[in-house]
Design an enzyme around this catalytic site. Structure first.
Site, PDB file in Angstrom:
ATOM      1  N   GLU A  62      23.224  51.049  91.052  1.00 32.60           N
ATOM      2  CA  GLU A  62      22.172  51.033  92.580  1.00 32.60           C
ATOM      3  C   GLU A  62      20.563  50.589  91.555  1.00 32.60           C
ATOM      4  OE1 GLU A  62      21.179  54.277  94.812  1.00 32.60           O
ATOM      5  OE2 GLU A  62      23.216  55.368  93.481  1.00 32.60           O
ATOM      6  N   LYS A  91      22.688  63.552  97.035  1.00 32.37           N
ATOM      7  CA  LYS A  91      21.088  63.198  97.675  1.00 32.37           C
ATOM      8  C   LYS A  91      20.279  64.375  96.905  1.00 32.37           C
ATOM      9  CE  LYS A  91      18.445  60.571 100.587  1.00 32.37           C
ATOM     10  NZ  LYS A  91      17.935  59.423 100.103  1.00 32.37           N
TER      11      LYS A  91
END
Length: 259
Positions: free
Chosen positions: A139, A103
């Site tokens: 994604e 992240k």
């Protein structure tokens, strides 16, 4: 755990789990007046983060850091469309051995230009393929992608450069343990898209948002069950997930914290 994995990859010091949780709870208590009213499909979004603060411009890891938590009221993330249109991007979101699996803010910066270009053409988001072969679905710039095939199986793309979404992980658990839905986690080839009848984007703020179609210069794929909203499988997942959040049904151990 994911935060710790990110810190390690970015050469930042680990942050103790107990202090992490306490910081989140303290911040939520301090901003409780900004929690949106119950039942309006909105939430208090919580973002813990760490930044390097050493006063240097060399390309080296910082040796001073700040850990912070901020909150903000947030409505439905993809509220502009009942079912989204995705464009397969010519750009890459993450390198095969890069930072796509953690992240890091830089991963989102990589998606700004292609996302803006896609939206200018009438699409809601970009779908990214793996950077090495440009064959496998990864994604979007803001959320993970999940599919449902004709047999009702939840198919979840896997790759080292896909962010391990906590929402995706939770949905997989709910599908298996609550709903007895078969789940398959594997690489998903772009040529397989026609085999799926439902598609959705999942993430903290998106939860599960339906995808109606995916385009590239050479093809157009429609997910019929998701063309006007979540299909039956994704709708069942969504309702169970949100029922757990609202304590309408029992939550797995450790999922909820009392503030």
């Amino acid at each position: 755990k994911r935060f710790s994995d990110t810190l390690k990859r970015l050469v930042m010091p680990d942050y103790p789990i107990d202090k992490f949780v306490d910081a989140v709870l303290q911040t939520v208590r301090a901003t409780k007046d900004y929690v949106p009213p119950y039942g309006i499909n909105a939430a208090l979004y919580i973002r813990p983060f760490m930044i390097g603060t050493s006063p240097v411009i060399n390309v080296i890891p910082s040796d001073e850091f700040e850990f912070r938590v901020f909150t903000t009221p947030l409505g439905s993330y993809f509220k502009s469309a009942s079912s989204m249109k995705l464009l397969i991007s010519d750009y890459d979101r993450a390198a095969p051995n890069g930072t796509g699996g953690v992240k890091a803010g830089l991963n989102y910066a990589m998606s700004f230009y292609p996302s803006a270009s896609a939206k200018a053409k009438g699409y809601n988001e970009c779908m990214y393929l793996d950077a090495k072969s440009r064959i496998y679905v990864e994604e979007t710039g803001t959320a993970n992608i999940i599919f449902v095939d004709k047999d009702g199986t939840l198919v979840v793309p896997s790759s080292p450069s896909i962010l391990p979404s906590i929402t995706r992980k939770s949905l997989i658990y709910i599908a298996r343990e609550y709903l007895n839905i078969k789940v398959v986690e594997r690489p998903v080839c772009c040529d397989e898209l026609e085999n799926f009848i439902e598609c959705g984007l999942c993430g903290t703020a998106a939860v599960i948002s339906p995808v109606g179609s995916v385009d590239s210069p050479s093809r157009h794929v429609e997910f019929k069950a998701s063309s006007s909203g979540r299909g039956p499988v994704l709708e069942k997942l969504y309702k169970t997930y949100t029922a757990i959040q609202k304590e309408e049904i029992p939550a797995p151990d450790g999922w909820l914290y009392k503030v």
